[in-house]
Design a protein around this motif. Structure first.
Motif, PDB file in Angstrom:
ATOM      1  N   UNK A  38      15.805  18.562  66.518  1.00 31.32           N
ATOM      2  CA  UNK A  38      16.541  19.176  65.415  1.00 31.32           C
ATOM      3  C   UNK A  38      15.600  19.530  64.274  1.00 31.32           C
ATOM      4  N   UNK A  39      14.733  18.606  63.905  1.00 32.30           N
ATOM      5  CA  UNK A  39      13.859  18.806  62.751  1.00 32.30           C
ATOM      6  C   UNK A  39      12.824  19.897  62.987  1.00 32.30           C
ATOM      7  N   UNK A  40      12.200  19.884  64.149  1.00 34.14           N
ATOM      8  CA  UNK A  40      11.166  20.893  64.408  1.00 34.14           C
ATOM      9  C   UNK A  40      11.762  22.287  64.540  1.00 34.14           C
ATOM     10  N   UNK A  41      12.953  22.405  65.155  1.00 38.43           N
ATOM     11  CA  UNK A  41      13.573  23.715  65.352  1.00 38.43           C
ATOM     12  C   UNK A  41      14.122  24.290  64.051  1.00 38.43           C
ATOM     13  N   UNK A  42      14.448  23.431  63.097  1.00 35.27           N
ATOM     14  CA  UNK A  42      15.069  23.883  61.852  1.00 35.27           C
ATOM     15  C   UNK A  42      14.173  23.685  60.641  1.00 35.27           C
ATOM     16  N   UNK A  43      12.867  23.598  60.860  1.00 35.00           N
ATOM     17  CA  UNK A  43      11.932  23.303  59.777  1.00 35.00           C
ATOM     18  C   UNK A  43      12.012  24.322  58.639  1.00 35.00           C
ATOM     19  N   UNK A  44      12.281  25.568  58.955  1.00 35.55           N
ATOM     20  CA  UNK A  44      12.309  26.614  57.924  1.00 35.55           C
ATOM     21  C   UNK A  44      13.481  26.450  56.956  1.00 35.55           C
ATOM     22  N   UNK A  87      19.892  15.208  55.756  1.00 35.27           N
ATOM     23  CA  UNK A  87      18.724  16.088  55.719  1.00 35.27           C
ATOM     24  C   UNK A  87      18.676  16.689  54.319  1.00 35.27           C
ATOM     25  N   UNK A  88      17.526  17.275  53.964  1.00 37.52           N
ATOM     26  CA  UNK A  88      17.384  17.891  52.651  1.00 37.52           C
ATOM     27  C   UNK A  88      17.077  19.374  52.806  1.00 37.52           C
ATOM     28  N   UNK A  89      17.906  20.214  52.184  1.00 34.34           N
ATOM     29  CA  UNK A  89      17.749  21.661  52.259  1.00 34.34           C
ATOM     30  C   UNK A  89      16.540  22.123  51.455  1.00 34.34           C
ATOM     31  N   UNK A  90      15.911  23.205  51.929  1.00 36.99           N
ATOM     32  CA  UNK A  90      14.825  23.812  51.161  1.00 36.99           C
ATOM     33  C   UNK A  90      15.341  24.906  50.232  1.00 36.99           C
ATOM     34  N   UNK A  91      16.668  25.063  50.175  1.00 41.25           N
ATOM     35  CA  UNK A  91      17.274  26.057  49.293  1.00 41.25           C
ATOM     36  C   UNK A  91      17.921  27.211  50.015  1.00 41.25           C
ATOM     37  N   UNK A  92      17.817  27.253  51.350  1.00 45.08           N
ATOM     38  CA  UNK A  92      18.439  28.330  52.115  1.00 45.08           C
ATOM     39  C   UNK A  92      18.520  27.910  53.573  1.00 45.08           C
ATOM     40  N   UNK A  93      19.318  28.658  54.344  1.00 44.77           N
ATOM     41  CA  UNK A  93      19.314  28.470  55.786  1.00 44.77           C
ATOM     42  C   UNK A  93      20.342  27.487  56.318  1.00 44.77           C
TER      43      UNK A  93
END
Length: 302
Positions: free
Chosen positions: A146-152, A188-194
């Motif tokens: 999950x983490x590697x696929x959604x890193x962006x 999880x913590x969002x980077x602001x989008x996605x």
């Protein structure tokens, strides 16, 4: 392939069921999770369509305080909890986490259909960006995938799990490849989008540890005051640096004060964290396997 559950089909804590490929499923199953204390737990429904109302609350021994029932969703905008109210009704959302507490030790059951779809969770980006998600399947899922696929879409490749035994959050990074159990919620913590996608293919059965992969060397630093215990991990991996390595280094959970904690700061100090004790210390720091005898690891204590 079609899987039909026309009769009662029950799965207890630790069990798992995977229906994938071109299979379809009909009928309902009941997944029962045992809660061994009256502490809070982060949970998610491992089936589709279960509702929570006064009857569900009563049948599952959910605690109450006035009109508040001890089942809550997380409000990312201000890092607070929204408690279910007596007389209301709602449906557990696939892939969403909830905080749940029983009035005594016992079980919590979810009844619904088997989830055979991929899930996409839209992250809320307000506030500090912490989103409470959950395992939507009656099987284990690989957090590393999950983490590697959604890193962006993520601030860092890290999940945080509530440890009801220590009343604190455990940090897991991609390198841990932690298997999230059926019925388990996680932050999880969002980077602001996605968005975050949770795919069917991330599922697995977990029980046997035969031929477990080799584990890299680790150091656990533990802090205790006789009634509470906290720890921080230092891992050694040839694929890492002394700076921030996404998927290998993980901060403490930042939506709480961490008033009692032990943590480290990055040896390389690329993130400017040294000297900052405001909840940004690292619960996991991974370091390279060469020249380690000359590394000085800054340790912080609250």
């Amino acid at each position: 392939l079609t899987v039909e559950t026309n009769a009662a089909f029950n799965i207890s804590s630790g069990g798992s069921l995977i229906v994938n490929g071109t299979a379809t499923a009909s009928g309902t199953i009941t997944y029962t999770r045992t809660l061994q204390s009256t502490n809070w737990y982060l949970m998610a429904s491992p089936v589709v369509g279960e509702t929570y109302d006064d009857t569900w609350v009563s049948n599952n021994g959910i605690a109450s305080s006035g009109s508040n029932r001890a089942i809550a969703t997380y409000d990312t905008s201000d890092d607070t909890w929204d408690y279910f109210q007596a007389g209301s009704s709602a449906t557990f959302q696939d892939g969403q986490g909830y905080s749940i507490k029983r009035s005594s030790s016992g079980t919590v059951s979810f009844t619904g259909t088997i989830n055979t779809d991929n899930e996409t969770e839209t992250l809320t980006t307000t506030g500090n960006g912490f989103n409470l998600l959950g395992n939507p399947y009656p099987s284990y899922i690989n957090s590393g995938s999950i983490l590697s696929a959604n890193s962006s879409s993520l601030d860092q490749q890290t999940i945080w799990l509530w440890n009801q035994a220590t009343d604190s959050y455990d940090t897991k990074v991609t390198d841990d490849a932690f298997k999230i159990a059926p019925g388990q919620g996680f932050f999880v913590k969002s980077d602001g989008s996605g968005d975050v996608s949770i795919l069917e293919s991330y599922q697995s059965h977990e029980s046997d540890t035969f031929q477990r992969p080799q584990v890299n060397p680790e150091i656990y630093l533990t802090l205790t005051d006789d009634s509470n215990t906290r720890y921080t991990r230092i891992k050694y991996n040839e694929n890492t640096t002394t700076g921030f390595d996404n998927g290998y280094d993980g901060e403490m959970f930042g939506a709480t004060s961490n008033a009692f904690a032990i943590y480290t700061h990055l040896v390389g100090n690329e993130q400017g964290q040294v000297g900052n004790s405001q909840g940004h210390g690292y619960a996991i720091q991974s370091l390279p396997t060469d020249n380690y005898e000359n590394m000085i690891v800054p340790v912080g204590i609250n």
